[in-house]
Design an enzyme around this catalytic site. Structure first.
Site, mmCIF file in Angstrom:
data_model
loop_
_atom_site.group_PDB
_atom_site.id
_atom_site.type_symbol
_atom_site.label_atom_id
_atom_site.label_comp_id
_atom_site.label_asym_id
_atom_site.label_seq_id
_atom_site.Cartn_x
_atom_site.Cartn_y
_atom_site.Cartn_z
ATOM 1 N N ASP A 93 0.845 -1.190 0.000
ATOM 2 C CA ASP A 93 0.000 0.000 0.000
ATOM 3 C C ASP A 93 0.886 1.248 0.000
ATOM 4 O O ASP A 93 2.100 1.165 0.140
ATOM 5 C CB ASP A 93 -0.971 -0.020 1.174
ATOM 6 C CG ASP A 93 -0.287 -0.052 2.523
ATOM 7 O OD1 ASP A 93 0.936 0.189 2.580
ATOM 8 O OD2 ASP A 93 -0.960 -0.325 3.517
ATOM 9 N N ASP A 267 -8.080 -7.338 1.292
ATOM 10 C CA ASP A 267 -7.050 -7.517 2.323
ATOM 11 C C ASP A 267 -7.577 -6.995 3.638
ATOM 12 O O ASP A 267 -8.447 -6.103 3.659
ATOM 13 C CB ASP A 267 -5.764 -6.755 1.964
ATOM 14 C CG ASP A 267 -5.849 -5.291 2.379
ATOM 15 O OD1 ASP A 267 -5.308 -4.931 3.444
ATOM 16 O OD2 ASP A 267 -6.489 -4.490 1.659
ATOM 17 N N CYS A 305 -12.727 -28.398 9.339
ATOM 18 C CA CYS A 305 -11.524 -27.754 8.815
ATOM 19 C C CYS A 305 -10.376 -28.760 8.738
ATOM 20 O O CYS A 305 -10.178 -29.566 9.652
ATOM 21 C CB CYS A 305 -11.124 -26.575 9.699
ATOM 22 S SG CYS A 305 -9.657 -25.689 9.141
ATOM 23 N N CYS A 307 -7.092 -27.752 8.295
ATOM 24 C CA CYS A 307 -5.831 -27.027 8.452
ATOM 25 C C CYS A 307 -4.928 -27.720 9.473
ATOM 26 O O CYS A 307 -5.349 -28.616 10.217
ATOM 27 C CB CYS A 307 -6.081 -25.575 8.852
ATOM 28 S SG CYS A 307 -6.427 -25.286 10.611
ATOM 29 N N CYS A 310 -6.315 -27.585 13.137
ATOM 30 C CA CYS A 310 -7.459 -28.449 13.435
ATOM 31 C C CYS A 310 -7.120 -29.928 13.302
ATOM 32 O O CYS A 310 -7.733 -30.771 13.958
ATOM 33 C CB CYS A 310 -8.624 -28.080 12.521
ATOM 34 S SG CYS A 310 -9.315 -26.443 12.882
ATOM 35 N N HIS A 336 -5.120 -21.003 11.626
ATOM 36 C CA HIS A 336 -6.491 -21.441 11.337
ATOM 37 C C HIS A 336 -7.296 -20.335 10.660
ATOM 38 O O HIS A 336 -7.986 -20.592 9.658
ATOM 39 C CB HIS A 336 -7.202 -21.884 12.616
ATOM 40 C CG HIS A 336 -8.665 -22.094 12.408
ATOM 41 N ND1 HIS A 336 -9.188 -23.227 11.820
ATOM 42 C CD2 HIS A 336 -9.724 -21.275 12.655
ATOM 43 C CE1 HIS A 336 -10.501 -23.119 11.726
ATOM 44 N NE2 HIS A 336 -10.856 -21.934 12.217
#
Length: 377
Positions: A93, A267, A305, A307, A310, A336
């Site tokens: 940015d 974002d 989930c 991931c 998890c 997560h």
């Protein structure tokens, strides 16, 4: 152009776009969520972990890297990609939002903004030319033009004056951009909550033919229904053959609603910030892992989930880590939350492919407990 957009499909049910943004460091499948790595790192995460969860692009902050360690040092290191060992796309940015948030420590002039560093109080100066110099040294794939982000609420006269200055600054950014062959420069459409000003800003900026366009000045405190209204009359003003980026938005409901309204890129620090305080996103809604009811809960944060967190750790263990202020707990909740949003955007892209994004949104909202768009996360 260094950055181009490829439109693959428009969802028949919603009008959302499936596409690809091509950059010097790779392709971004859109709609996409970009994790925020403010100071050349996504807090508590390694670049390797971000790749494992298949983040296509991350965002870094011009203002913070300007102050520390300095863009000259990063340039000597070979640019931001080499400095932080990330070989996928990066967006930086302009630093404008951070500077303008220092309301008691800055002075706006036509030339730029004088401000005091939040680190040590030193007097600093940012202008369109300086923002380009910094981002050219950082070597990001996508750079943002230096703009003024007016607060909410703000009077029409002030917002008009502000956006006209932003337009003049955008022209100066184009003129001083030293690396258009390998860095794409996006303009930022402003105008607050005023439709006539959004139209004026979009018309002025699109006439300059930037490689992409962002929508700024939203998600700054206004009710979500006003943000969605602004998107509905702003997005159609932007070129269909270029990326559309909604700045500072990262709640699951806003990602879905923004995608439906034609946004390609998002974002926000939300998923990492709330994770460090113990708040997680799950398929059944928000879960605050510090709560006592999870002290003996040996199931995963989210049974649906897949991931790393998890798959390997229980709610009880993560709660223990958070209560003990252990950094590993923050890493697990951050992993997560980022995985959750990146998976959400994969699901959004699949729903666009199948022409069923509105149905997917309704199913997600029912599961997540979001039936009022203004309720938010």
């Amino acid at each position: 152009m260094a950055v181009t957009y490829e439109l693959l499909k428009v969802c028949k049910q919603s009008g959302a776009r499936l596409g690809r943004v091509h950059t010097p460091h790779g392709v971004i499948e859109t709609p996409a969520f970009m994790p925020v790595g403010t100071q050349a790192t996504v807090k508590t995460m390694s670049p390797e972990e971000l790749k494992t969860m298949d983040a296509h692009i991350i965002l870094s902050n011009t203002y913070h890297l300007f102050l520390r360690p300095g863009h000259d040092l990063i340039g000597r290191a070979g640019g931001l990609h080499k400095f932080m060992n990330w070989d996928r796309p990066i967006l930086t940015d302009s630093g404008g939002f951070q500077v303008f948030s220092l309301s008691e420590m800055r002075k706006i002039t036509e030339e730029g903004v004088q401000f005091r560093s939040h680190l040590n109080g030193d007097k600093m100066f940012l202008s369109p030319e300086k923002a380009m110099e910094i981002q050219n040294a950082l070597g990001s794939d996508i750079m943002m033009a230096f703009d003024e982000c007016p607060p909410y609420p703000a009077e029409h006269a002030y917002v008009k004056q502000s956006l006209e200055r932003t337009t003049r600054w955008a022209e100066r950014c184009l003129e001083s951009h030293a690396r258009p062959h390998d860095q794409g420069l996006f303009a930022i459409v402003q105008g607050g909550m005023y439709e006539d000003l959004r139209i004026q800003s979009a018309k002025d900026l699109t006439s300059m033919d930037f490689p992409g366009y962002a929508i700024g000045g939203l998600s700054v405190g206004e009710p979500k229904h006003l943000m969605y209204q602004a998107l509905e009359y702003t997005v159609p003003l932007l070129p269909t053959g270029k990326p559309r980026y909604l700045m500072g938005v990262g709640s699951p409901d806003a990602l879905l609603e923004g995608s439906i309204r034609g946004i390609d890129m998002f974002d926000c620090v939300l998923p990492t910030r709330i994770a460090r305080n113990g708040t997680t996103m799950t398929s059944e809604g928000r879960l605050v892992i510090r709560n006592a009811k999870y002290a003996e809960d040996f199931g995963p944060l989210d049974p649906k989930c897949s991931c790393y967190t998890c798959t390997n750790y229980s709610r009880a263990y993560i709660r223990h880590l958070m209560k003990a202020d252990e950094t590993f707990g923050m890493r697990l909740t951050t992993y997560h939350n980022l995985h959750f949003l990146l998976q959400l955007m994969r699901d959004v892209r699949q729903a666009i492919t199948e022409d069923r994004l509105l149905d997917f949104r309704d199913e997600f909202f029912d599961s997540y407990g979001l039936r009022d768009n203004d309720k938010g996360f």
